[in-house]
Design an enzyme around this catalytic site. Structure first.
Site, PDB file in Angstrom:
ATOM      1  N   GLY A 194       0.799  -1.372  -0.171  1.00 21.26           N
ATOM      2  CA  GLY A 194       0.040  -0.082   0.076  1.00 21.26           C
ATOM      3  C   GLY A 194       0.760   1.222   0.055  1.00 21.26           C
ATOM      4  O   GLY A 194       0.396   2.418   0.299  1.00 21.26           O
ATOM      5  N   CYS A 195       2.090   1.137  -0.292  1.00 19.98           N
ATOM      6  CA  CYS A 195       2.998   2.088  -0.108  1.00 19.98           C
ATOM      7  C   CYS A 195       3.156   3.108  -1.501  1.00 19.98           C
ATOM      8  O   CYS A 195       3.805   3.971  -1.622  1.00 19.98           O
ATOM      9  CB  CYS A 195       4.451   2.033   0.682  1.00 19.98           C
ATOM     10  SG  CYS A 195       5.197   0.749  -0.710  1.00 19.98           S
ATOM     11  N   GLY A 196       2.583   2.545  -2.536  1.00 16.50           N
ATOM     12  CA  GLY A 196       2.591   3.162  -3.958  1.00 16.50           C
ATOM     13  C   GLY A 196       3.976   3.088  -4.305  1.00 16.50           C
ATOM     14  O   GLY A 196       4.674   2.254  -4.254  1.00 16.50           O
TER      15      GLY A 196
END
Length: 278
Positions: free
Chosen positions: A122-124
């Site tokens: 989810g950290c891009g």
């Protein structure tokens, strides 16, 4: 053959970001004397592949074509520099856009990698996107002989002599290639230690220089990311002027990369391959 010293990517890029006559300063003294100094250049470089933005990083504005090739290879985004068809650099004030045209195969692999990362984290796209990037699977290099001890004689002094930009401005790391005859063939400099090695790798691959019997030298601390880049580039030996980390030594040994530290006042220290047990 003399070292091929670093060159600006283009006059437009150079003039847009680095004043040729340097910057004025005043000394903190009662007299307040003034002068001018040439400082290291720094720009934001945005890299895109076939129009798809990949990364933005701070770099020195020289040898940016070499950096584009070396970064792409060292980061595992391409398998060969032949996957890159074109590199175009466009200045935008204090920033530069690098647009790379790559093969369909490389582009689809890059997009597939991004899709997998987006599904797993989810950290891009901020920094290291997954542990697989921080600790990737790498090929094991063929075992190669160590360079002759004579090639290390006065190496620090020779490195300093060819750091053309660093001598003027300071604040720069360097990465160099020493060939099988012990001669410095290439020197690349940057504010970032990873960037300097990327530039060197890019230059080596673009010029198709023979790597056999030669070695790369980095003036910076030797951390794990530099091992990744050296192994992916097929370099057999990496020499660091600063001590390596423990994890760096472990990975160098596991992947057959010769790793040597050249201290200031001691003989070269071979950390990989591991010395025979006492």
């Amino acid at each position: 053959m003399p070292c091929l010293i670093t060159r600006p990517a283009s006059a437009a890029v150079r003039d847009a970001v680095v004043p040729a006559d340097g910057y004025s300063y005043a000394e903190l003294t009662p007299e307040g004397d003034t002068g001018r100094a040439v400082l290291a250049g720094e720009v934001a470089l945005a890299i895109a592949y076939n129009g798809l933005s990949q990364a933005v990083m701070m770099v020195s504005p020289n040898d940016l074509e070499d950096f584009a090739y070396g970064f792409s290879l060292g980061a595992g985004l391409i398998d060969s520099i032949d996957d890159i068809y074109d590199v175009r650099l466009t200045p935008h004030g204090d920033a530069i856009a690098a647009e790379l045209q790559v093969s369909n195969r490389a582009f689809w692999a890059l997009k597939d990698q991004r899709r997998q990362l987006a599904g797993n984290t989810g950290c891009g796209l901020c920094g290291v996107e997954a542990l697989d990037q921080a600790l990737p699977g790498l090929p094991v290099l063929p075992s190669a002989p160590l360079p002759p001890a004579a090639h290390f004689e006065h190496l620090r002094e020779r490195v300093n002599a060819v750091q053309e930009i660093g001598r003027r401005s300071g604040a720069l790391h360097a990465a160099l290639f020493v060939d099988a005859a012990g001669e410095i063939r290439l020197c690349r400099e940057d504010i970032g230690r990873h960037n300097a090695l990327d530039k060197l790798i890019g230059a080596l691959k673009r010029q198709r220089l023979d790597l056999a019997g030669g070695f790369a030298v980095v003036t910076s601390r030797c951390s794990l990311e530099l091992i990744h880049k050296a192994v992916r580039a097929g370099l057999s030996t990496l020499v660091s002027l600063s001590a390596p980390t423990a994890l760096t030594v472990q990975w160098a040994r596991e992947h057959n990369l010769n790793l040597i530290h050249l201290p200031h006042r001691s003989a070269p220290r071979i950390y990989s391959p591991a010395p025979p047990a006492a």
